[in-house]
Write a protein that holds these residues in place. Structure first.
Motif, PDB file in Angstrom:
ATOM      1  N   ALA A 667       0.844  -1.198   0.000  1.00 49.02           N
ATOM      2  CA  ALA A 667       0.000   0.000   0.000  1.00 49.02           C
ATOM      3  C   ALA A 667       0.882   1.250   0.000  1.00 49.02           C
ATOM      4  CB  ALA A 667      -0.921  -0.019   1.218  1.00 49.02           C
ATOM      5  N   PRO A 668       0.313   2.434  -0.221  1.00 50.64           N
ATOM      6  CA  PRO A 668       1.112   3.662  -0.206  1.00 50.64           C
ATOM      7  C   PRO A 668       1.843   3.851   1.117  1.00 50.64           C
ATOM      8  CG  PRO A 668      -1.036   4.077  -1.169  1.00 50.64           C
ATOM      9  CD  PRO A 668      -1.086   2.680  -0.626  1.00 50.64           C
ATOM     10  N   GLY A 669       3.074   4.343   1.010  1.00 52.93           N
ATOM     11  CA  GLY A 669       3.897   4.571   2.186  1.00 52.93           C
ATOM     12  C   GLY A 669       5.166   3.753   2.152  1.00 52.93           C
ATOM     13  N   VAL A 670       6.074   4.082   3.081  1.00 53.65           N
ATOM     14  CA  VAL A 670       7.362   3.389   3.212  1.00 53.65           C
ATOM     15  C   VAL A 670       7.254   2.411   4.378  1.00 53.65           C
ATOM     16  CG1 VAL A 670       9.809   3.662   3.731  1.00 53.65           C
ATOM     17  CG2 VAL A 670       8.635   5.375   2.316  1.00 53.65           C
ATOM     18  N   PRO A 671       7.279   1.107   4.111  1.00 57.54           N
ATOM     19  CA  PRO A 671       7.109   0.149   5.214  1.00 57.54           C
ATOM     20  C   PRO A 671       8.303   0.133   6.158  1.00 57.54           C
ATOM     21  CG  PRO A 671       7.620  -1.002   3.174  1.00 57.54           C
ATOM     22  CD  PRO A 671       7.413   0.435   2.809  1.00 57.54           C
ATOM     23  N   ASP A 672       8.004   0.124   7.450  1.00 54.88           N
ATOM     24  CA  ASP A 672       9.049  -0.004   8.463  1.00 54.88           C
ATOM     25  C   ASP A 672       8.911  -1.362   9.136  1.00 54.88           C
ATOM     26  OD1 ASP A 672      11.101   0.748  10.385  1.00 54.88           O
ATOM     27  OD2 ASP A 672       9.454   0.829  11.827  1.00 54.88           O
ATOM     28  N   ILE A 673      10.030  -2.051   9.272  1.00 54.44           N
ATOM     29  CA  ILE A 673      10.060  -3.313  10.004  1.00 54.44           C
ATOM     30  C   ILE A 673      10.706  -3.026  11.348  1.00 54.44           C
ATOM     31  CG2 ILE A 673      10.763  -5.728   9.951  1.00 54.44           C
ATOM     32  CD1 ILE A 673       9.033  -4.883   7.553  1.00 54.44           C
ATOM     33  N   TYR A 674       9.931  -3.118  12.410  1.00 57.67           N
ATOM     34  CA  TYR A 674      10.479  -2.921  13.750  1.00 57.67           C
ATOM     35  C   TYR A 674      11.263  -4.167  14.138  1.00 57.67           C
ATOM     36  CZ  TYR A 674      10.764  -1.899  18.736  1.00 57.67           C
ATOM     37  OH  TYR A 674      11.223  -1.654  20.007  1.00 57.67           O
ATOM     38  N   GLN A 675      12.387  -3.975  14.760  1.00 59.00           N
ATOM     39  CA  GLN A 675      13.314  -5.074  15.017  1.00 59.00           C
ATOM     40  C   GLN A 675      12.615  -6.337  15.529  1.00 59.00           C
ATOM     41  OE1 GLN A 675      16.047  -3.474  17.994  1.00 59.00           O
ATOM     42  NE2 GLN A 675      14.665  -4.056  19.641  1.00 59.00           N
ATOM     43  N   GLY A 676      12.785  -7.423  14.802  1.00 60.02           N
ATOM     44  CA  GLY A 676      12.232  -8.708  15.188  1.00 60.02           C
ATOM     45  C   GLY A 676      10.838  -8.975  14.685  1.00 60.02           C
ATOM     46  N   SER A 677      10.115  -7.938  14.281  1.00 64.15           N
ATOM     47  CA  SER A 677       8.729  -8.152  13.871  1.00 64.15           C
ATOM     48  C   SER A 677       8.625  -8.714  12.461  1.00 64.15           C
ATOM     49  CB  SER A 677       7.917  -6.855  13.978  1.00 64.15           C
ATOM     50  OG  SER A 677       8.376  -5.888  13.064  1.00 64.15           O
ATOM     51  N   GLU A 678       9.769  -8.911  11.793  1.00 63.51           N
ATOM     52  CA  GLU A 678       9.711  -9.610  10.519  1.00 63.51           C
ATOM     53  C   GLU A 678       9.362 -11.082  10.731  1.00 63.51           C
ATOM     54  OE1 GLU A 678      14.219  -9.363  11.417  1.00 63.51           O
ATOM     55  OE2 GLU A 678      12.346  -8.357  11.969  1.00 63.51           O
ATOM     56  N   ALA A 679       9.538 -11.573  11.957  1.00 59.39           N
ATOM     57  CA  ALA A 679       9.037 -12.901  12.315  1.00 59.39           C
ATOM     58  C   ALA A 679       7.709 -12.663  13.041  1.00 59.39           C
ATOM     59  CB  ALA A 679      10.056 -13.647  13.157  1.00 59.39           C
ATOM     60  N   LEU A 680       7.599 -13.034  14.304  1.00 63.05           N
ATOM     61  CA  LEU A 680       6.347 -12.831  15.026  1.00 63.05           C
ATOM     62  C   LEU A 680       6.589 -11.952  16.243  1.00 63.05           C
ATOM     63  CD1 LEU A 680       4.862 -16.439  14.836  1.00 63.05           C
ATOM     64  CD2 LEU A 680       4.193 -14.446  13.491  1.00 63.05           C
ATOM     65  N   ASP A 681       5.699 -10.999  16.453  1.00 64.31           N
ATOM     66  CA  ASP A 681       5.847 -10.023  17.529  1.00 64.31           C
ATOM     67  C   ASP A 681       4.579 -10.018  18.382  1.00 64.31           C
ATOM     68  OD1 ASP A 681       6.303  -7.910  19.197  1.00 64.31           O
ATOM     69  OD2 ASP A 681       6.252  -6.367  17.645  1.00 64.31           O
ATOM     70  N   PHE A 682       4.639 -10.732  19.499  1.00 69.48           N
ATOM     71  CA  PHE A 682       3.514 -10.779  20.429  1.00 69.48           C
ATOM     72  C   PHE A 682       3.813  -9.975  21.691  1.00 69.48           C
ATOM     73  CE2 PHE A 682       3.319 -14.845  18.058  1.00 69.48           C
ATOM     74  CZ  PHE A 682       2.101 -14.656  17.428  1.00 69.48           C
ATOM     75  N   SER A 683       4.609  -8.937  21.535  1.00 68.94           N
ATOM     76  CA  SER A 683       5.060  -8.170  22.688  1.00 68.94           C
ATOM     77  C   SER A 683       3.923  -7.378  23.311  1.00 68.94           C
ATOM     78  CB  SER A 683       6.197  -7.227  22.291  1.00 68.94           C
ATOM     79  OG  SER A 683       5.759  -6.322  21.301  1.00 68.94           O
ATOM     80  N   LEU A 684       4.139  -7.045  24.570  1.00 69.16           N
ATOM     81  CA  LEU A 684       3.258  -6.169  25.325  1.00 69.16           C
ATOM     82  C   LEU A 684       3.857  -4.767  25.323  1.00 69.16           C
ATOM     83  CD1 LEU A 684       2.843  -8.826  28.084  1.00 69.16           C
ATOM     84  CD2 LEU A 684       0.922  -7.962  26.737  1.00 69.16           C
ATOM     85  N   VAL A 685       3.219  -3.847  26.019  1.00 73.15           N
ATOM     86  CA  VAL A 685       3.680  -2.465  26.057  1.00 73.15           C
ATOM     87  C   VAL A 685       5.099  -2.384  26.631  1.00 73.15           C
ATOM     88  CG1 VAL A 685       2.802  -1.923  28.365  1.00 73.15           C
ATOM     89  CG2 VAL A 685       2.824  -0.141  26.614  1.00 73.15           C
ATOM     90  N   ASP A 686       5.784  -1.257  26.369  1.00 67.03           N
ATOM     91  CA  ASP A 686       7.159  -1.130  26.852  1.00 67.03           C
ATOM     92  C   ASP A 686       7.217  -1.323  28.367  1.00 67.03           C
ATOM     93  OD1 ASP A 686       7.491   1.874  28.201  1.00 67.03           O
ATOM     94  OD2 ASP A 686       5.913   1.803  26.687  1.00 67.03           O
ATOM     95  N   PRO A 687       8.273  -1.922  28.880  1.00 67.18           N
ATOM     96  CA  PRO A 687       9.533  -2.222  28.183  1.00 67.18           C
ATOM     97  C   PRO A 687       9.541  -3.544  27.419  1.00 67.18           C
ATOM     98  CG  PRO A 687       9.753  -2.773  30.495  1.00 67.18           C
ATOM     99  CD  PRO A 687       8.367  -2.179  30.338  1.00 67.18           C
TER     100      PRO A 687
END
Length: 831
Positions: A667-687
């Motif tokens: 889709a329109p825009g520049v895709p950003d891959i946040y570190q590690g989310s190229e696999a699976l990212d089930f993280s909770l809020v920071d930290p």
């Protein structure tokens, strides 16, 4: 300007250094990344975990490798033909003794050369809110003393490991005498002679003399609107840009600045036309970036909000609201909840900022000889702040923009029966710059501070209060999301993408960041709850019954209360790793280690029965004990039931994950891959979302094979499939940058049976054509089996190659989905 085809965000610190980042460059190349996107790298407070608490904007942090390490990284990136985007922080610095500018201001007061660098109210002594109790109590407890600084030998007031410099006029010519002071009265007298005063951290919300970042007293606002301050705080940044080491800048918290437009124009002029610039800016529904800003776009939170329209089942979301109300036995009035959260922020959390605004308004009213009292102004100003629907307006010294005027008019219309019309009219005149010339200096300051306050009020009342109170569907409690109930529709998603192409085709499209409330794959899984509200409610009722003995009766009610129980089970559903089994004690312990701090933060952010400032230890302990019991390996009856019940949501969630990933990449825009989310990212809020991913495993997975296999279950479960799809798509973006940057966006709509399960669109320019069809709403369905997509003439009668399988397709006037796997995205490139 070189616009990135895709960025990869790396969080430096916590073990990540420049040399370690260099080791990742071959992996980023294989993935198809064009630009490394770095968190702040300038010297920050000792042991900083994020780098936004900058202490020296003109030094690269030695903890990361210093300038030499940075130069090695820069050279390695250039050799690999990768660009570098830096996250910069113009709004604030650390209010830390490690900050030489701040240290000098403490020591010299208003006479410091840096006194005007920081946004300080010099009509009184500089407040330093770092005591654990009131000054007098701290003094009586012998926690304050006068001694020589361990490094410089100059007299300081010591509070544990903090050494506050004494202004020279208070000790010059009598060093020995000052260093001999031990009695409380003499210490208090010496304290009184300083240009600063130590106060309790609890008093900061009411009695702070400097502008802070949101509620964080350890971050002091800087006056980057001043040209000298801009030059001093951007010298190294601009040097790195001009030398070619940095090709782009991400501006943190643009709404905190006194004059965002003026700042961006100055930054653009200084950085040059070739520097790619984006800003962290939360856009409300229907809001757009001001056209005058010389930037490429935002960092993409509005993209997450748009995705929710594509992946939430609007036909059943109301049923989920009703199920939540039945479980909690309370009416879930979000409009009233939003107002309550905003009232709390104005009256308590930002009481000092509000008082300063009110005092300015009162002074202006006196100058203008308006005959109404402070009480009327108080109510009017309070109501306007509470009603403000966006982060801020962008009025400048000369007055308000036309868009700002229209917004103010809407706000005034909403509050016209809640406050004095005369006071509201006066505040409108102040904000529009429509007063007499002799009042304009105060009016300009009021306008600036009003606009700098509405953003923190919005963020803290919505993102950090309401979103931790309302638990209907946690997936939509995200940064940049609309807080009030609203329809979700595929048509709206398409409209948002078309607007994105028109307004910010080069803006960043994100799905996970260091600030999102949960990882992108957790969110994708939780979207599926909207497809089965009755089933989810049935599960929650059964699990609550299983844990009745874990409920603790307290004086202020049971703990956890039903709403928090609902939140706990949903948070656990989002964070549960795909391969975790109920009997895996080590895996359960690892999950518990992440979930318990999240629950503690969620309770305190909600500010209902406990708070960061006023903790309720009994309540927190009861809820955290309940949480620990949920994940105890001895709680097998629940764990087996939970794991089994989760499986359909888990499967549908993984399909959602691929869908939102393919959309982000096409889709329109520049895709950003946040570190590690190229696999699976089930993280909770920071930290939790700032943990370093397992880069070793990520590299091994990608090198094993680059052909996505949609029939290999393990590839779905460990993230390999998602990673391979990303790599395939990013290399296409590298090959065809013009298509993704300038190609139009054409919504396509499926017809026939099961048509609602397909999202389809085309990207097309003069050279290339791309068709994208991805699945949605598959929890209770076998997908799009009988759906057909009609192809308009520019797309029809062509041969296409399936980018993810290599299969060739000849399409005439339509694309039949009958024989297409319903769980696999279709990405077709015209041959």
């Amino acid at each position: 300007m070189t616009v990135p085809s895709a960025t990869y965000r790396i969080q430096f610190r916590n073990g990540m250094t420049f040399d370690r980042a260099i080791e990742l460059i071959p992996y980023l190349q294989r993935l198809g990344i064009s630009h490394l996107y770095a968190s702040p790298i300038f010297t920050a407070t000792r042991d900083s975990t994020h780098g936004y608490d900058v202490t020296d904007a003109n030094e690269i942090d030695p903890a990361l490798g210093g300038r030499e390490g940075f130069d090695r990284l820069s050279a390695a990136l250039q050799q690999a033909h990768l660009g570098l985007i830096l996250d910069i922080v113009p709004n604030h610095m650390a209010a830390s003794l490690e900050n030489p500018w701040w240290h000098d201001v403490i020591e010299q007061g208003e006479h410091s050369r840096y006194a005007r660098y920081f946004d300080i109210d010099w009509s009184r002594r500089l407040t330093l809110p770092f005591l654990g109790d009131d000054f007098d109590r701290v003094l009586q407890n012998n926690e304050l003393s006068v001694k020589p600084h361990p490094q410089t030998g100059r007299p300081v007031m010591a509070y544990y490991d903090s050494f506050y410099p004494l202004t020279p006029t208070s000790w010059e010519n009598r060093v020995d005498e000052v260093l001999a002071i031990t009695d409380h009265e003499a210490i208090a007298e010496l304290h009184q002679q300083q240009p600063w005063q130590l106060i309790s951290w609890r008093d900061a919300r009411r009695n702070l003399s400097y502008r802070r970042f949101f509620e964080i007293t350890g971050l002091v606002g800087i006056r980057v609107e001043d040209e000298d301050v801009f030059n001093a705080s951007h010298a190294l940044i601009l040097e790195l840009v001009h030398h070619g080491a940095v090709s782009g800048l991400r501006v943190d918290h643009i709404d905190g600045l006194a004059d965002p437009q003026g700042y961006l124009q100055r930054l653009r002029k200084a950085a040059g036309p070739d520097c790619y610039i984006t800003v962290e800016k939360i856009l409300a529904e229907g809001e757009q970036i001001p056209a005058e800003w010389p930037i490429s776009g935002t960092t993409g939170y509005e993209f997450i909000a748009a995705l929710s329209h594509a992946l939430i089942d609007d036909t059943q979301i109301d049923a989920l609201h009703l199920a939540y109300e039945a479980a909690t036995e309370e009416r879930n009035n979000l409009r009233a909840g939003l107002r309550a959260a905003r009232e709390l922020m104005v009256d308590r959390n930002f009481a000092g900022e509000f008082a300063r605004l009110l005092a300015l308004a009162t002074d202006i009213a006196g100058e203008e000889q308006r005959n109404f009292g402070e009480a009327e102004l108080h109510v009017a100003l309070r109501e306007m702040l509470i009603a403000f629907p966006v982060y801020r307006t962008y009025g400048r010294h000369a007055g308000m923009t036309l868009a700002g005027e229209e917004l103010l008019q809407r706000v005034l219309e909403e509050v016209k029966f809640s406050a004095s019309p005369v006071a509201l009219s006066f505040l409108q005149a102040v904000l529009l710059g429509a007063l007499s010339e002799h009042s304009e200096q105060n009016a300009a300051e009021f306008r600036s501070r009003f606009q700098q306050l509405t953003g923190p009020l919005m963020a803290k009342s919505v993102e950090d209060t309401l979103f931790f109170r309302n638990h209907v569907l946690l997936a939509i409690n995200e940064v940049g999301a609309e807080p009030l109930p609203h329809p979700f529709s595929l048509q709206h998603f398409h409209q948002e993408m078309q607007t994105r192409l028109q307004r910010q085709p080069d803006g960043i499209s994100t799905t996970s960041t260091h600030d999102t409330k949960r990882g992108e794959d957790a969110r994708a899984r939780l979207y599926t709850l909207s497809e089965a509200p009755a089933l989810w409610a049935e599960h929650v009722t059964r699990w609550r019954d299983l844990h009745q003995l874990q409920i603790t009766p307290l004086r202020d009610g049971v703990a956890p209360e039903p709403a928090v129980e609902w939140m706990l089970y949903q948070a656990l559903a989002g964070a549960w790793p795909t391969t975790l089994q109920p009997q895996d004690a080590a895996g359960l312990a690892a999950l518990q280690e992440r979930v318990v701090p999240f629950v503690e933060k969620a309770l305190r952010e909600a500010k209902l029965r406990t708070d960061w400032a006023e903790g309720n230890e009994q309540y927190e302990k009861a809820v955290l004990d309940y949480t620990r019991h949920l994940l105890s390996p001895h709680n097998q009856a629940f764990l087996v039931d939970f794991h089994q019940a989760l499986q359909p949501f888990l499967t549908a969630g993984l399909i959602n994950s691929l869908t939102q990933t393919v959309i982000k990449l096409t889709a329109p825009g520049v895709p950003d891959i946040y570190q590690g989310s190229e696999a699976l990212d089930f993280s909770l809020v920071d930290p939790d979302n700032r943990r370093e991913p397992d880069f070793s495993t990520l590299q091994q997975q990608l090198s094993a094979t680059d052909t996505p296999n949609f029939n290999q279950q393990t590839d779905w479960l460990n993230g390999t499939l998602k990673q391979q799809v990303i790599a395939r798509m990013l290399h296409l973006r590298l090959d065809k940058p013009q298509l993704f940057r300038f190609g139009d966006y054409q919504p396509l709509y499926a017809t026939g049976e099961n048509a609602e399960h397909a999202i389809a669109y085309a990207r097309q320019d003069s050279s290339d054509t791309l068709l994208v069809v991805v699945p949605r709403l598959l929890l209770n369905s076998q997908g799009w089996a009988r759906a057909i997509i009609q192809l308009p003439e520019p797309l029809a009668h062509r041969r296409y190659r399936n980018l993810l399988s290599g299969e060739m397709l000849s399409l005439n006037e339509q694309l039949s989905l009958e024989n297409m796997p319903y769980y696999a995205p279709l990405v077709l490139i015209a041959s």
